[in-house]
Scaffold this motif. Structure first.
Motif, PDB file in Angstrom:
ATOM      1  N   GLY A 112       0.721  -1.222   0.104  1.00 18.16           N
ATOM      2  CA  GLY A 112      -0.076  -0.107  -0.047  1.00 18.16           C
ATOM      3  C   GLY A 112       0.825   1.287   0.188  1.00 18.16           C
ATOM      4  N   PHE A 113       2.055   1.241  -0.066  1.00 15.84           N
ATOM      5  CA  PHE A 113       3.015   2.365  -0.194  1.00 15.84           C
ATOM      6  C   PHE A 113       3.492   2.690  -1.393  1.00 15.84           C
ATOM      7  CE2 PHE A 113       2.940   1.229   4.338  1.00 15.84           C
ATOM      8  CZ  PHE A 113       3.323   2.480   4.847  1.00 15.84           C
ATOM      9  N   PRO A 114       3.935   3.950  -1.565  1.00 13.17           N
ATOM     10  CA  PRO A 114       4.509   4.286  -2.951  1.00 13.17           C
ATOM     11  C   PRO A 114       6.015   3.557  -3.009  1.00 13.17           C
ATOM     12  CG  PRO A 114       3.988   6.286  -1.805  1.00 13.17           C
ATOM     13  CD  PRO A 114       3.728   5.101  -0.832  1.00 13.17           C
ATOM     14  N   ILE A 115       6.158   3.570  -4.417  1.00 10.01           N
ATOM     15  CA  ILE A 115       7.589   3.147  -4.784  1.00 10.01           C
ATOM     16  C   ILE A 115       8.545   4.260  -5.100  1.00 10.01           C
ATOM     17  CG2 ILE A 115       8.804   1.583  -6.173  1.00 10.01           C
ATOM     18  CD1 ILE A 115       6.186  -0.159  -6.594  1.00 10.01           C
ATOM     19  N   PHE A 116       9.427   4.390  -4.612  1.00  7.07           N
ATOM     20  CA  PHE A 116      10.624   5.365  -4.986  1.00  7.07           C
ATOM     21  C   PHE A 116      11.757   4.657  -5.580  1.00  7.07           C
ATOM     22  CE2 PHE A 116       8.000   6.941  -1.371  1.00  7.07           C
ATOM     23  CZ  PHE A 116       7.478   8.073  -1.716  1.00  7.07           C
ATOM     24  N   GLY A 140       3.686   9.412 -10.350  1.00  2.00           N
ATOM     25  CA  GLY A 140       3.700  10.194  -9.657  1.00  2.00           C
ATOM     26  C   GLY A 140       4.762  10.827  -8.927  1.00  2.00           C
ATOM     27  N   PHE A 141       4.785  11.387  -8.118  1.00  2.00           N
ATOM     28  CA  PHE A 141       6.154  12.306  -7.562  1.00  2.00           C
ATOM     29  C   PHE A 141       5.988  12.766  -5.973  1.00  2.00           C
ATOM     30  CE2 PHE A 141       3.542  15.318  -9.957  1.00  2.00           C
ATOM     31  CZ  PHE A 141       3.379  16.271  -8.984  1.00  2.00           C
ATOM     32  N   ARG A 142       7.075  12.848  -5.516  1.00  2.00           N
ATOM     33  CA  ARG A 142       7.035  13.356  -4.224  1.00  2.00           C
ATOM     34  C   ARG A 142       7.660  14.867  -4.253  1.00  2.00           C
ATOM     35  NH1 ARG A 142      11.864  12.814   0.231  1.00  2.00           N
ATOM     36  NH2 ARG A 142      11.023  14.715   1.501  1.00  2.00           N
ATOM     37  N   ILE A 143       6.998  15.630  -3.613  1.00  2.00           N
ATOM     38  CA  ILE A 143       7.474  17.234  -3.632  1.00  2.00           C
ATOM     39  C   ILE A 143       8.578  17.290  -2.561  1.00  2.00           C
ATOM     40  CG2 ILE A 143       6.944  19.589  -3.669  1.00  2.00           C
ATOM     41  CD1 ILE A 143       4.385  19.043  -4.708  1.00  2.00           C
ATOM     42  N   LEU A 151      10.607  10.302   3.988  1.00  2.00           N
ATOM     43  CA  LEU A 151       9.593  10.616   3.149  1.00  2.00           C
ATOM     44  C   LEU A 151       8.513  11.590   3.229  1.00  2.00           C
ATOM     45  CD1 LEU A 151      10.032   6.957   1.358  1.00  2.00           C
ATOM     46  CD2 LEU A 151      11.152   9.114   0.459  1.00  2.00           C
ATOM     47  N   ARG A 152       8.266  11.814   4.490  1.00  2.00           N
ATOM     48  CA  ARG A 152       7.226  12.798   4.892  1.00  2.00           C
ATOM     49  C   ARG A 152       7.642  13.865   5.624  1.00  2.00           C
ATOM     50  NH1 ARG A 152       5.173  12.067   9.896  1.00  2.00           N
ATOM     51  NH2 ARG A 152       3.528  13.227   9.202  1.00  2.00           N
ATOM     52  N   ALA A 153       8.839  14.120   5.274  1.00  2.00           N
ATOM     53  CA  ALA A 153       9.381  15.586   6.304  1.00  2.00           C
ATOM     54  C   ALA A 153       8.821  16.685   5.905  1.00  2.00           C
ATOM     55  CB  ALA A 153      10.899  15.655   5.875  1.00  2.00           C
ATOM     56  N   GLU A 154       8.403  16.993   4.606  1.00  2.00           N
ATOM     57  CA  GLU A 154       7.831  18.426   4.376  1.00  2.00           C
ATOM     58  C   GLU A 154       6.291  18.431   5.211  1.00  2.00           C
ATOM     59  OE1 GLU A 154      10.913  17.839   1.843  1.00  2.00           O
ATOM     60  OE2 GLU A 154       9.386  16.618   2.255  1.00  2.00           O
ATOM     61  N   SER A 155       5.570  17.003   5.299  1.00  2.00           N
ATOM     62  CA  SER A 155       4.320  17.183   5.765  1.00  2.00           C
ATOM     63  C   SER A 155       4.338  17.542   7.329  1.00  2.00           C
ATOM     64  CB  SER A 155       3.555  15.802   5.648  1.00  2.00           C
ATOM     65  OG  SER A 155       3.727  15.577   4.137  1.00  2.00           O
ATOM     66  N   GLN A 187      -0.138  12.468   6.664  1.00  2.00           N
ATOM     67  CA  GLN A 187       0.149  12.649   4.959  1.00  2.00           C
ATOM     68  C   GLN A 187       1.383  12.723   4.865  1.00  2.00           C
ATOM     69  OE1 GLN A 187      -0.074  16.616   4.035  1.00  2.00           O
ATOM     70  NE2 GLN A 187      -1.824  16.477   2.754  1.00  2.00           N
ATOM     71  N   TRP A 188       1.805  12.210   3.532  1.00  2.00           N
ATOM     72  CA  TRP A 188       2.916  12.539   2.584  1.00  2.00           C
ATOM     73  C   TRP A 188       2.867  13.516   2.000  1.00  2.00           C
ATOM     74  CZ3 TRP A 188       5.979   7.246   1.675  1.00  2.00           C
ATOM     75  CH2 TRP A 188       6.011   6.554   2.756  1.00  2.00           C
TER      76      TRP A 188
END
Length: 588
Positions: A61-65, A148-151, A171-175, A206-207
């Motif tokens: 269920g997680f994104p792939i980077f 997709g993409f991570r900002i 991977l969710r530092a900005e959130s 949230q990410w």
């Protein structure tokens, strides 16, 4: 009694004074801290951003980077790197001019290691240029499709404001500081319902990862709108909106008047491509009123439709051969065999544009002693303009024109002579074919070896040493006055100019080989790469032994060659790169 108690009174006064000083100091420090704590919040619209390609979600269920360089996410996986030169702000991602994240020609992006874990290309680290729709080959050989993409926010700016680090790893530092919302919108900014376009969440967390970008309902016209809102207004101010496009199609612009189509032609000679004509000339060009041209001395002509780079050209004369010119970025056609035509021959050339429409232009060919007659094109003045001619060389220098033939002549007007495929004399102190050079100062990349602003492909501004632009030398040419040029390919991976070809100066004040060619005087080098450098067992940089951080001083004992690059061998026997963007001679 007064005399007896005076010492005690003095002690009491001193104690009170010390107490007041302590209290004042505490208040001053407190006020200083308070003032610092209440510094003006950072305007989020000034933040620089980068994008980490994403796919999935996977079975869990997680994104792939991506991790095509190492087994962990690194700065090379980003496209663009939020801390790099190509990072962008809200000014670069507007409704009128969205930031392009997609591609119409999907490719497989491969990192620095093959599926067996062997390094590709020595010590060259490739920045990811993956876009939506591309496939990424991971470091372990598996693949992922970018959907997709991570900002990611610029680490330096975030660190200076928040004191927080670890941007590549978390991977969710900005959130922790921003709320992210995503919508599909049309070119007018109106929301288009799409429940497949989402911000990834895991439970209540949230990410900053946007998934389903590949499934917007109108890939060609619609945009992805991302709204970033600060969670703490005392740290960051103002929400920010970023617009992304899959195709790069811009919002329609109403021109004040239709632009005239501009069909251009050139004659091959010592000056390269010269002359031109417009659609007005084409309109008046007929078999009875052709455009008059002097037959080029080498029998070659170059035709290009400047407004239709994909246009094709044909001639109605079987003695002529028309082929796409590989040295002009496949924008135009080289016409050969003109010397086989009798003076005064009229030839009809047909320009077929990419939309299927055609235009015809007639040329009448002559020579200096037997002009062809006829009319001249709109770019020539006077009713009796002589036929267009090719200038000869100045002095006795040799030059190479765009199809690779060498022509020689004199300033007295002696007709140029041609020697097909003749080699160019190259001094020993210039970079050899296949070597990499980099720019020390501002320089331009040009379509022709005779530099003109109209033929400039790109400007490269002066950069710090570690960010200097790099080019692979693929050949040589000389300008109209005989100046030697490098023919190159841009190898600045992850930039908008990557892969472009053309000509640059050979001046050593502007460009130099990117690899050292000698030992430093004191046998000392310093690591300057922000990511550090690795030491290896072999000179082909395999068998990693150790990592050296930025600022590390190393002692070298030998310079060794590996193909067209060089390495330094350290006193302990290991090998490190001799790339000037990664290390510098001496102790710094």
């Amino acid at each position: 009694m007064e005399t007896t108690h005076r010492p005690h009174a003095n002690k009491l006064v001193r104690w009170l004074l010390l107490s007041l000083v302590a209290i004042a100091t505490t208040i001053t420090v407190s006020l200083g801290i308070s003032n610092k704590a209440h510094a003006a919040p950072y305007d989020l619209n000034n933040m620089r951003w980068g994008l980490l390609p994403a796919g999935g979600p996977d079975k869990s269920g997680f994104p792939i980077f991506p991790n095509f360089d190492t087994a962990a996410i690194s700065s090379t996986d980003w496209s663009p790197d939020p801390d790099g030169d190509q990072s962008f702000t809200s000014k670069d991602a507007t409704l009128q001019k969205p930031y392009v994240i997609g591609t119409d020609t999907p490719k497989t992006v491969i990192g620095n290691y093959d599926k067996d874990g062997n390094p590709i290309g020595g010590d060259t680290k490739h920045q990811s240029d993956a876009k939506i729709g591309d496939t990424i080959q991971q470091q372990d050989g598996s693949t992922m499709t970018v959907t997709g993409f991570r900002i990611g926010a610029n680490a330096t700016e975030m660190g200076s404001v928040t004191g927080y680090g670890g941007w590549y790893d978390n991977l969710r530092a900005e959130s922790d500081f921003f709320d992210f919302q995503v919508q599909e919108v049309d070119r007018n900014g109106q929301v288009v319902p799409n429940n497949k376009l989402t911000v990834f969440k895991n439970g209540n967390f949230q990410w900053s990862t946007i998934l389903g970008v590949d499934e917007i309902t109108d890939r060609k016209n619609n945009l992805v709108k991302v709204t970033i809102t600060p969670l703490n207004s005392s740290i960051f101010a103002n929400p920010q909106t970023l617009y992304f496009s899959l195709t790069g199609v811009q919002a329609p612009v109403v021109e004040p008047k239709a632009k005239e189509s501009n069909i251009g032609y050139a004659l091959y000679g010592t000056g390269g491509k010269i002359g031109g004509f417009t659609s007005k000339d084409v309109a008046t060009s007929t078999e009875k009123t052709p455009i008059l041209l002097e037959t080029p001395s080498d029998g070659n002509l170059y035709l290009e439709d400047l407004s239709n780079p994909g246009a094709t050209w044909k001639a109605d004369n079987p003695k002529l051969t028309l082929v796409k010119d590989p040295n002009q970025d496949q924008l135009g056609y080289q016409v050969s065999g003109l010397k086989s035509l009798a003076p005064g021959t009229i030839v009809k050339f047909t320009d077929t544009k990419i939309d299927g429409t055609t235009e015809e232009v007639y040329f009448k060919f002559g020579n200096p002693t037997t002009p062809g007659g006829g009319t001249t094109g709109g770019n020539y003045t006077g009713s009796a303009t002589p036929p267009a001619s090719i200038p000869t060389t100045t002095g006795s220098s040799s030059v190479v024109n765009q199809q690779g033939t060498t022509t020689t002549g004199t300033s007295q007007g002696t007709p140029a002579t041609s020697t097909s495929n003749a080699p160019i004399a190259v001094p020993k102190d210039v970079a050899i074919k296949g070597q990499v050079v980099y720019g020390l100062k501002k320089l331009g990349l040009y379509k022709n070896p005779t530099f003109t602003s109209s033929k400039r492909v790109a400007w490269y501004p002066k950069q710090k040493r570690i960010n200097r632009p790099m080019f692979v030398v693929t050949g040589y040419a000389r300008s109209a006055n005989g100046t030697l040029r490098y023919k190159v390919r841009d190898v600045n991976h992850g930039t908008k100019t990557a892969g472009k070809t053309g000509y640059i100066t050979t001046s050593k004040k502007v460009v130099l080989p990117v690899y050292y060619a000698s030992l430093p005087k004191n046998n000392k080098i310093t690591v300057i790469s922000k990511k550090g450098v690795n030491a290896y067992k072999a000179k082909n940089l395999t068998g990693k032994l150790k990592h050296y951080k930025t600022g590390t001083h190393l002692t070298v004992k030998k310079l060794v060659k590996h193909n067209l690059t060089t390495r330094y061998q350290l006193t302990n026997g290991s090998f490190v790169t001799a790339n000037k963007k990664l290390i510098i001679a001496g102790n710094y």
